[in-house]
Design an enzyme around this catalytic site. Structure first.
Site, PDB file in Angstrom:
ATOM      1  N   ARG A  79      51.392  81.037 -25.272  1.00  0.00           N
ATOM      2  CA  ARG A  79      51.629  81.403 -26.653  1.00  0.00           C
ATOM      3  C   ARG A  79      52.890  80.741 -27.204  1.00  0.00           C
ATOM      4  O   ARG A  79      53.230  80.927 -28.366  1.00  0.00           O
ATOM      5  CB  ARG A  79      51.845  82.909 -26.698  1.00  0.00           C
ATOM      6  N   ARG A 118      43.939  99.977 -31.903  1.00  0.00           N
ATOM      7  CA  ARG A 118      45.136  99.530 -31.178  1.00  0.00           C
ATOM      8  C   ARG A 118      46.390  99.854 -31.997  1.00  0.00           C
ATOM      9  O   ARG A 118      46.383  99.744 -33.219  1.00  0.00           O
ATOM     10  CB  ARG A 118      45.062  98.004 -30.953  1.00  0.00           C
ATOM     11  N   ARG A 178      39.229  96.594 -36.459  1.00  0.00           N
ATOM     12  CA  ARG A 178      38.825  96.571 -35.049  1.00  0.00           C
ATOM     13  C   ARG A 178      38.922  97.973 -34.428  1.00  0.00           C
ATOM     14  O   ARG A 178      39.852  98.722 -34.701  1.00  0.00           O
ATOM     15  CB  ARG A 178      39.739  95.621 -34.269  1.00  0.00           C
ATOM     16  N   LYS A 200      39.200  85.688 -30.236  1.00  0.00           N
ATOM     17  CA  LYS A 200      39.381  85.164 -28.873  1.00  0.00           C
ATOM     18  C   LYS A 200      38.731  86.095 -27.839  1.00  0.00           C
ATOM     19  O   LYS A 200      37.959  85.652 -27.000  1.00  0.00           O
ATOM     20  CB  LYS A 200      40.882  85.012 -28.545  1.00  0.00           C
ATOM     21  N   ARG A 212      52.477  89.657 -36.681  1.00  0.00           N
ATOM     22  CA  ARG A 212      51.855  88.887 -35.594  1.00  0.00           C
ATOM     23  C   ARG A 212      51.361  87.533 -36.091  1.00  0.00           C
ATOM     24  O   ARG A 212      51.465  86.531 -35.373  1.00  0.00           O
ATOM     25  CB  ARG A 212      50.708  89.694 -34.972  1.00  0.00           C
TER      26      ARG A 212
END
Ligand code: AP5
Ligand code: ZN
Length: 216
Positions: A88, A160, A127, A13, A171
């Site tokens: 969400r 992160r 990431r 996203k 998640r």
């Protein structure tokens, strides 16, 4: 254009949002980025959000809704927006519809990035982000020119806190339970644009671009 981008954690996203806002000249509103900025600045909101985020759970609807509704009232948003990471939950989607209606506006499209679950863990755990400018990289799929350093400013890239395998799995579960019902919610409104997010970054963007350029 008034847009929402939906998809599970690691779907791409944020990566696609960067190209969409440039091409379609809209404002990028990422609730995840707003929370991370507040955590960095040690604000009350940041303190409240951090415990939920570190566990991979959702920040309560009333906290998020208020932030987004306030943000949508700012002048720069008049040219159009891309909401990333919001809504969400169905409750958030209903709050968004009500806020837009009160402003005499409505959404134009909801981009739904569809990615096979087994790609999501690899994408999030690999990431790396720049703490200075916010650019996103991936150790294999989108590496920086110099290992561990941001291309734009040379800053050392970081991971992160919520990108550990365990938290990512939580998640994904939260997404399936609380966020995926939004697919039917927006399908029923005739707004959904399904995009295959498993290809290369440029291919995914091409699908989004051509989809957005078609009339609904
Ligand atoms: P948020 O920041 O919104 O995170 P998320 O939805 O989990 O999404 P991610 O940022 O992990 O993934 P992405 O889809 O943007 O992927 P990216 O482009 O980086 O939310 C974080 C937390 O904040 C939540 O858990 C919650 O606690 C809280 N929160 C936020 N909003 C909330 C709300 N509305 N209500 C309640 N709580 C809220 O890509 C991932 C990686 O893959 C990158 O490394 C990238 O380089 C790579 N990649 C991307 N595309 C491709 C591709 N096509 N091929 C190969 N690699 C790719
Ligand atoms: Zn940077």
């Amino acid at each position: 254009m008034r847009l929402v981008i939906l998809g599970p954690p690691g779907a791409g996203k944020g990566t696609q949002a960067a190209s969409i806002v440039d091409t379609f000249d809209v404002v990028h509103i990422s609730t995840g980025d707003i929370f991370r900025e507040n955590i960095k600045n040690d604000t009350e909101l940041g303190k409240k959000a951090k415990s939920y985020m570190d566990r991979g759970e959702l920040v309560p609807d009333e906290v998020v809704n208020e932030i987004v509704v306030d943000r949508l009232k700012k002048d720069d948003v008049q040219k159009g927006f891309l909401l990333d990471g919001f809504p969400r939950t169905v409750n958030q989607a209903v709050a968004l519809d009500a806020a837009l209606e009160a402003m005499g506006q409505k959404l134009d499209r909801v981009i739904n990035i569809v990615v096979d679950k087994n790609l999501l863990v690899e994408r999030t755990v690999g990431r790396r982000v720049c703490p200075k400018c916010g650019r996103t990289y991936h150790v294999v799929n989108q590496p920086p020119k110099v290992e561990g350093k941001c291309d734009a400013d040379g800053e050392t890239l970081i991971q992160r806190d919520d990108d550990t395998e365990e938290t990512v799995k939580t998640r994904i579960g939260v997404y399936e339970k609380q966020t995926s019902p939004l697919i039917d919610y927006y399908k029923a409104q005739g707004l959904l644009l399904d995009v295959d997010g498993s290809g290369a970054i440029e291919e995914v963007f091409e699908s989004i671009r051509s989809g957005l350029e078609q009339e609904v």
